[in-house]
Design a protein around this motif. Structure first.
Motif, mmCIF file in Angstrom:
data_model
loop_
_atom_site.group_PDB
_atom_site.id
_atom_site.type_symbol
_atom_site.label_atom_id
_atom_site.label_comp_id
_atom_site.label_asym_id
_atom_site.label_seq_id
_atom_site.Cartn_x
_atom_site.Cartn_y
_atom_site.Cartn_z
ATOM 1 N N THR A 1 0.850 -1.195 0.000
ATOM 2 C CA THR A 1 0.000 0.000 0.000
ATOM 3 C C THR A 1 0.881 1.240 0.000
ATOM 4 O O THR A 1 1.953 1.237 0.632
ATOM 5 C CB THR A 1 -0.856 0.001 1.298
ATOM 6 O OG1 THR A 1 -1.544 -1.244 1.383
ATOM 7 C CG2 THR A 1 -1.851 1.150 1.306
ATOM 8 N N PRO B 1 -1.257 1.144 6.878
ATOM 9 C CA PRO B 1 -1.132 2.172 5.827
ATOM 10 C C PRO B 1 -2.460 2.446 5.113
ATOM 11 O O PRO B 1 -2.773 3.587 4.781
ATOM 12 C CB PRO B 1 -0.103 1.561 4.854
ATOM 13 C CG PRO B 1 0.659 0.568 5.667
ATOM 14 C CD PRO B 1 -0.323 0.006 6.650
ATOM 15 N N ARG C 1 0.604 -19.371 5.256
ATOM 16 C CA ARG C 1 0.659 -19.559 3.799
ATOM 17 C C ARG C 1 1.404 -18.417 3.141
ATOM 18 O O ARG C 1 1.092 -17.243 3.390
ATOM 19 C CB ARG C 1 -0.750 -19.658 3.221
ATOM 20 C CG ARG C 1 -0.777 -20.664 2.074
ATOM 21 C CD ARG C 1 -2.129 -20.848 1.511
ATOM 22 N NE ARG C 1 -2.525 -19.725 0.670
ATOM 23 C CZ ARG C 1 -3.724 -19.602 0.145
ATOM 24 N NH1 ARG C 1 -4.655 -20.484 0.386
ATOM 25 N NH2 ARG C 1 -3.999 -18.599 -0.623
HETATM 26 C C1 LIG Z 1 -3.947 -4.963 -1.145
HETATM 27 C C2 LIG Z 1 -2.842 -5.351 -0.146
HETATM 28 C C3 LIG Z 1 -2.091 -4.367 0.466
HETATM 29 C C4 LIG Z 1 -1.111 -4.686 1.413
HETATM 30 N N1 LIG Z 1 -0.371 -3.683 1.993
HETATM 31 C C5 LIG Z 1 0.600 -3.989 2.901
HETATM 32 C C6 LIG Z 1 1.412 -2.962 3.481
HETATM 33 O O1 LIG Z 1 1.317 -1.778 3.147
HETATM 34 N N2 LIG Z 1 2.347 -3.343 4.400
HETATM 35 C C7 LIG Z 1 2.533 -4.671 4.761
HETATM 36 O O2 LIG Z 1 3.407 -4.963 5.588
HETATM 37 N N3 LIG Z 1 1.791 -5.649 4.199
HETATM 38 C C8 LIG Z 1 0.846 -5.347 3.281
HETATM 39 N N4 LIG Z 1 0.107 -6.352 2.694
HETATM 40 C C9 LIG Z 1 0.335 -7.734 3.156
HETATM 41 C C10 LIG Z 1 1.554 -8.387 2.500
HETATM 42 O O3 LIG Z 1 1.345 -8.452 1.089
HETATM 43 C C11 LIG Z 1 1.703 -9.823 3.070
HETATM 44 O O4 LIG Z 1 1.970 -9.762 4.450
HETATM 45 C C12 LIG Z 1 2.753 -10.652 2.353
HETATM 46 O O5 LIG Z 1 2.438 -12.011 2.578
HETATM 47 C C13 LIG Z 1 4.179 -10.403 2.803
HETATM 48 O O6 LIG Z 1 5.023 -11.150 1.985
HETATM 49 P P1 LIG Z 1 6.287 -11.973 2.517
HETATM 50 O O7 LIG Z 1 7.092 -12.328 1.317
HETATM 51 O O8 LIG Z 1 6.952 -11.198 3.613
HETATM 52 O O9 LIG Z 1 5.674 -13.269 3.181
HETATM 53 P P2 LIG Z 1 5.048 -14.565 2.417
HETATM 54 O O10 LIG Z 1 6.067 -15.260 1.617
HETATM 55 O O11 LIG Z 1 3.807 -14.148 1.695
HETATM 56 O O12 LIG Z 1 4.624 -15.476 3.652
HETATM 57 C C14 LIG Z 1 5.609 -16.228 4.402
HETATM 58 C C15 LIG Z 1 5.022 -16.582 5.771
HETATM 59 O O13 LIG Z 1 4.852 -15.385 6.511
HETATM 60 C C16 LIG Z 1 3.486 -15.269 6.973
HETATM 61 N N5 LIG Z 1 3.144 -13.839 6.930
HETATM 62 C C17 LIG Z 1 2.916 -13.051 5.852
HETATM 63 N N6 LIG Z 1 2.658 -11.785 6.238
HETATM 64 C C18 LIG Z 1 2.725 -11.779 7.606
HETATM 65 C C19 LIG Z 1 2.575 -10.777 8.593
HETATM 66 N N7 LIG Z 1 2.318 -9.494 8.294
HETATM 67 N N8 LIG Z 1 2.731 -11.114 9.890
HETATM 68 C C20 LIG Z 1 3.015 -12.403 10.249
HETATM 69 N N9 LIG Z 1 3.183 -13.408 9.343
HETATM 70 C C21 LIG Z 1 3.041 -13.083 8.047
HETATM 71 C C22 LIG Z 1 2.668 -16.125 6.012
HETATM 72 O O14 LIG Z 1 1.508 -16.595 6.653
HETATM 73 C C23 LIG Z 1 3.639 -17.255 5.670
HETATM 74 O O15 LIG Z 1 3.600 -18.251 6.668
HETATM 75 C C24 LIG Z 1 -0.868 -6.046 1.746
HETATM 76 C C25 LIG Z 1 -1.614 -7.055 1.082
HETATM 77 C C26 LIG Z 1 -2.590 -6.709 0.163
HETATM 78 C C27 LIG Z 1 -3.377 -7.801 -0.540
#
Ligand SMILES: Cc1cc2nc3c(=O)[nH]c(=O)nc-3n(C[C@H](O)[C@H](O)[C@H](O)COP(=O)(O)OP(=O)(O)OC[C@H]3O[C@@H](n4cnc5c(N)ncnc54)[C@H](O)[C@@H]3O)c2cc1C
Length: 264
Positions: free
Chosen positions: A91, A156, A262
Motif C-alpha cells: 500500500t 497504511p 501460507r
Molecule cells: C492490497 C494489499 C495491500 C497490502 N499492503 C501492505 C502494506 O502496506 N504493508 C505490509 O506490511 N503488508 C501489506 N500487505 C500484506 C503483504 O502483502 C503480506 O503480508 C505478504 O504475505 C508479505 O510477503 P512476505 O514475502 O513477507 O511473506 P510470504 O512469503 O507471503 O509469507 C511467508 C510466511 O509469513 C506469513 N506472513 C505473511 N505476512 C505476515 C505478517 N504481516 N505477519 C506475520 N506473518 C506473516 C505467512 O503466513 C507465511 O507463513 C498487503 C496485502 C494486500 C493484498
C-alpha cells in the motif's frame, strides 16, 4: 473505483530505493524515488500496488507486463525463473508526486517471507518495480458512519483512508498492532474515533480487532460503510458480523491481505 477494478490500472514504474528507516518495533519504512513516479496516478485512500522485488542473488529483469490479468500473469510466469522478480502486494503510505517519492510501510515478520527478508537487507540504489492497482475502499455517498478495521498490515490503508475521508466524516477505526509503540500519528477527521489495539499475546493476528468489531453495534445499518483488511480470518469474520447486524453486503469492502501459515 474498488478492488474489483484493479486490473484496469496499467501504470508500471521502475524505481529505486532512496532510503529505509525502522520507524517502530515492527515496521520499516522504505522510500522509493524516480522519474517514472511522475506517471503514477495519486488515488489516495488505500492506494495499493503490485510490488516486484529483486532476486536475492544475480540479475533481475524488470521487463514486466503492465497488467496482472490472466494474460499478464501468464507472461510474468513465463519469464525465466532465474531473473523473474518476486511479486507481493503493498500500500502507498505516502506519495509525494512533486518530489517523485513514495513511502511504503513494511511489517517485519521474521525471515520467513521474501518481502520481509528483502526489507531487512535493502539499501539505497536497489531497484524494484510497482504496478498501480488503484484504491479498494469504495464507500457510498450517503454514508453516515465508517467502520474501518485491520491489523498492522492494513495500518497504511486505514491511515490513508482516514487522511482522505471528508473532514465531516464520522465513524470508528480499529487498528491492531503487535506492540503499542507501532502506533503512528494519523490525520483523521475529528468525528472518526481511532483506537489502537495492542495484540493480546499469543492471540492470532487480527483476533483483537475482530473482537472489537464483534462488540460493535449500530441502529443505522443501512448507511454504514465498512472496510476490513488484514489476516484472512479478520476481514471474512468481521464481514459476517456486519451482515448479521443488517449492513448491506455491497457496503462492506473486505479483503484478506495475508493468510496465516501460507506464503503469498
Ligand atoms: C492490497 C494489499 C495491500 C497490502 N499492503 C501492505 C502494506 O502496506 N504493508 C505490509 O506490511 N503488508 C501489506 N500487505 C500484506 C503483504 O502483502 C503480506 O503480508 C505478504 O504475505 C508479505 O510477503 P512476505 O514475502 O513477507 O511473506 P510470504 O512469503 O507471503 O509469507 C511467508 C510466511 O509469513 C506469513 N506472513 C505473511 N505476512 C505476515 C505478517 N504481516 N505477519 C506475520 N506473518 C506473516 C505467512 O503466513 C507465511 O507463513 C498487503 C496485502 C494486500 C493484498
Amino acid at each position: 473505483m474498488s478492488f474489483k477494478d484493479s486490473k484496469k490500472h496499467t501504470t508500471l514504474c521502475v524505481v529505486d530505493v532512496v532510503g529505509t528507516e525502522r520507524i517502530s518495533p515492527n515496521i520499516i519504512r522504505v522510500t522509493l524515488g524516480g522519474d517514472q513516479l511522475q506517471q503514477l496516478p495519486n488515488h489516495g485512500f488505500d492506494h495499493w500496488f503490485r510490488l516486484f522485488l529483486p532476486q536475492e542473488q544475480g540479475e533481475t529483469s524488470f521487463d514486466l507486463p503492465n497488467r496482472i490479468d490472466t494474460i499478464g500473469y501468464l507472461k510474468y510466469l513465463r519469464m525465466p525463473s532465474a531473473t523473474r522478480p518476486h511479486l507481493r502486494n503493498y500500500t502507498v503510505r505516502e506519495f509525494r508526486p512533486q518530489a517523485r517519492e513514495l513511502d511504503i510501510d513494511f511489517v517485519v515478520h521474521g525471515d520467513e517471507g521474501i518481502a520481509t527478508r528483502w526489507v531487512q537487507r535493502t539499501k539505497q540504489g536497489d531497484t524494484v518495480a510497482l504496478l498501480d492497482q488503484g484504491r479498494g475502499y469504495d464507500f457510498e455517498p450517503d454514508t453516515t458512519y465508517h467502520l474501518l478495521a485491520g491489523d498492522e498490515t492494513a495500518l497504511p490503508a486505514i491511515a490513508g483512508i482516514l487522511r482522505d475521508l471528508p473532514r465531516d466524516a464520522t465513524g470508528l477505526a480499529l487498528i491492531e498492532i503487535p506492540d503499542p509503540a507501532d502506533a503512528q500519528p494519523v490525520d483523521a477527521p475529528t468525528g472518526v474515533q481511532l483506537r489502537w489495539l495492542a495484540r493480546e499475546s499469543p492471540a492470532r493476528p487480527g483476533a483483537t480487532a475482530l473482537a472489537a468489531v464483534q462488540a460493535w453495534t449500530t441502529d443505522t445499518p443501512a448507511t454504514v460503510s465498512a472496510y476490513f483488511a488484514g489476516e484472512q480470518n479478520l476481514p471474512t469474520t468481521a464481514r459476517r458480523h456486519l451482515v448479521d447486524a443488517g449492513v448491506p453486503k455491497r457496503r462492506i469492502t473486505f479483503t484478506g491481505y495475508w493468510k496465516l501459515g501460507r506464503s503469498h
